[in-house]
Design a protein around this motif. Sequence first.
Motif, PDB file in Angstrom:
ATOM      1  N   ASN A 249       4.604 -38.887  24.942  1.00 42.31           N
ATOM      2  CA  ASN A 249       4.020 -37.785  24.187  1.00 42.31           C
ATOM      3  C   ASN A 249       4.182 -37.916  22.679  1.00 42.31           C
ATOM      4  N   THR A 250       5.234 -38.572  22.220  1.00 39.56           N
ATOM      5  CA  THR A 250       5.461 -38.651  20.772  1.00 39.56           C
ATOM      6  C   THR A 250       4.862 -39.900  20.137  1.00 39.56           C
ATOM      7  N   ALA A 277       4.241 -31.798  26.597  1.00 40.85           N
ATOM      8  CA  ALA A 277       3.739 -32.362  25.342  1.00 40.85           C
ATOM      9  C   ALA A 277       4.132 -31.489  24.160  1.00 40.85           C
ATOM     10  N   ALA A 278       3.944 -30.176  24.297  1.00 37.49           N
ATOM     11  CA  ALA A 278       4.307 -29.271  23.206  1.00 37.49           C
ATOM     12  C   ALA A 278       5.808 -29.313  22.943  1.00 37.49           C
ATOM     13  N   GLY A 279       6.596 -29.401  24.004  1.00 36.61           N
ATOM     14  CA  GLY A 279       8.045 -29.461  23.832  1.00 36.61           C
ATOM     15  C   GLY A 279       8.497 -30.694  23.077  1.00 36.61           C
ATOM     16  N   ALA A 280       7.729 -31.775  23.199  1.00 39.28           N
ATOM     17  CA  ALA A 280       8.045 -33.002  22.469  1.00 39.28           C
ATOM     18  C   ALA A 280       7.501 -32.985  21.046  1.00 39.28           C
ATOM     19  N   ILE A 326       0.445 -29.419  13.757  1.00 42.51           N
ATOM     20  CA  ILE A 326       0.045 -28.751  15.000  1.00 42.51           C
ATOM     21  C   ILE A 326       1.142 -28.908  16.050  1.00 42.51           C
ATOM     22  N   GLY A 327       1.688 -30.107  16.167  1.00 39.37           N
ATOM     23  CA  GLY A 327       2.743 -30.346  17.145  1.00 39.37           C
ATOM     24  C   GLY A 327       3.990 -29.533  16.874  1.00 39.37           C
ATOM     25  N   GLU A 328       4.385 -29.435  15.606  1.00 40.50           N
ATOM     26  CA  GLU A 328       5.570 -28.647  15.264  1.00 40.50           C
ATOM     27  C   GLU A 328       5.355 -27.163  15.529  1.00 40.50           C
TER      28      GLU A 328
END
Length: 364
Positions: A249-250, A277-280, A326-328
């Motif tokens: 995911n990262t 995915a969001a958690g990563a 967006i990921g953060e």
Amino acid sequence: MKIAFYGSSLLSSYWNGAATYYRGMVGELARLGYRTTFFEPDAYGRQQHRDIEPPDWADVVVYPATIEAARDAMARAAEADVVVKASGVGVFDDELLEGVMRAARPDAVKIFWDVDAPATLAEMGAAPDHPLRRILPALDLVFTYGGGPPVIAAYEGFGAKRCVPIYNALDPATHHPVPGEERLRADLSFLGNRLPDREARVEEFFLRAAALQPERRFLIGGNGWHDKPMPSNVRDVGHVYTRDHNGFNTSPLAVLNIARDSMASTGFSPATRVFEAAGAGACLITDAWVGLDLFLDENTEVLVARDGQDVADHVAALTPDRARAIGEAARARIVRDHTYARRAVEADAIIRAEAAAKRARIVA
């Protein structure tokens, strides 16, 4: 309280997308005072592809995939205060449902826990004599890991006393940011097993997007894709063990979520992959489905695509800085609002209230 839980597998995610959910829920329920014995069949090569060994927060009974062994496992439901039969065990599902509920003590809370409610409801709608339709009115609760109001209404229409969605969520100890890995670098990655009700959507949202962006790198993980015709810029890495999910995911610029047909049409059904995915801290692109805004906000916490062209456009427009932002933002939202610790508190309150009500009825 003691739980007897009959599911596909707690130990292996091999051809078993519910593993993350089971681990998250059972692990957090243990923190609230439950002791779960998880019964899983030795089937589909799962025991040969374990992600974890038996944990200290659950007892795991792996039984041979024979009816005799299944009956022995069913009988042990009598030891529990809460008896759970999950959907999609994959071996003797109907026999398990009837057997464990018959073996359960009169004071035990009896739960059907559906990890694929749209598919289960479609089966029941097509079969008036479906075993679950027959036994549903005798069960205390139906838990589902998605579905929202449409699934609740459908289950109650089939005779369920009460249906409550206990949604997928994040275990921050398992899925979290890690440094990317060169072997998993890509512009867009997708993780999911090849299933009949997912394949056409993968063709549209992932493979078509790859064909529209031939200069970009695409990565697909999961079982069954090895003989699928794909554009030359798509690389297949096969089964991805849970220990490798964070790196998967990262490492790419963005990660794609694609709902299965039934879940997309029903809505309110975020896959485990969304939370992983969001958690990563990954930048997530998802196909559109009703209810997404309950979990993530479009454009600031997730990018939404209506077709493969939208996916290709998102990938083309993404910069590393925007993807990171967006990921953060997604990670902050999920860690705040959507963890298995929160989901377990919801389930615990419902189970304890039902247990108290059953005891009161028996005494009366």
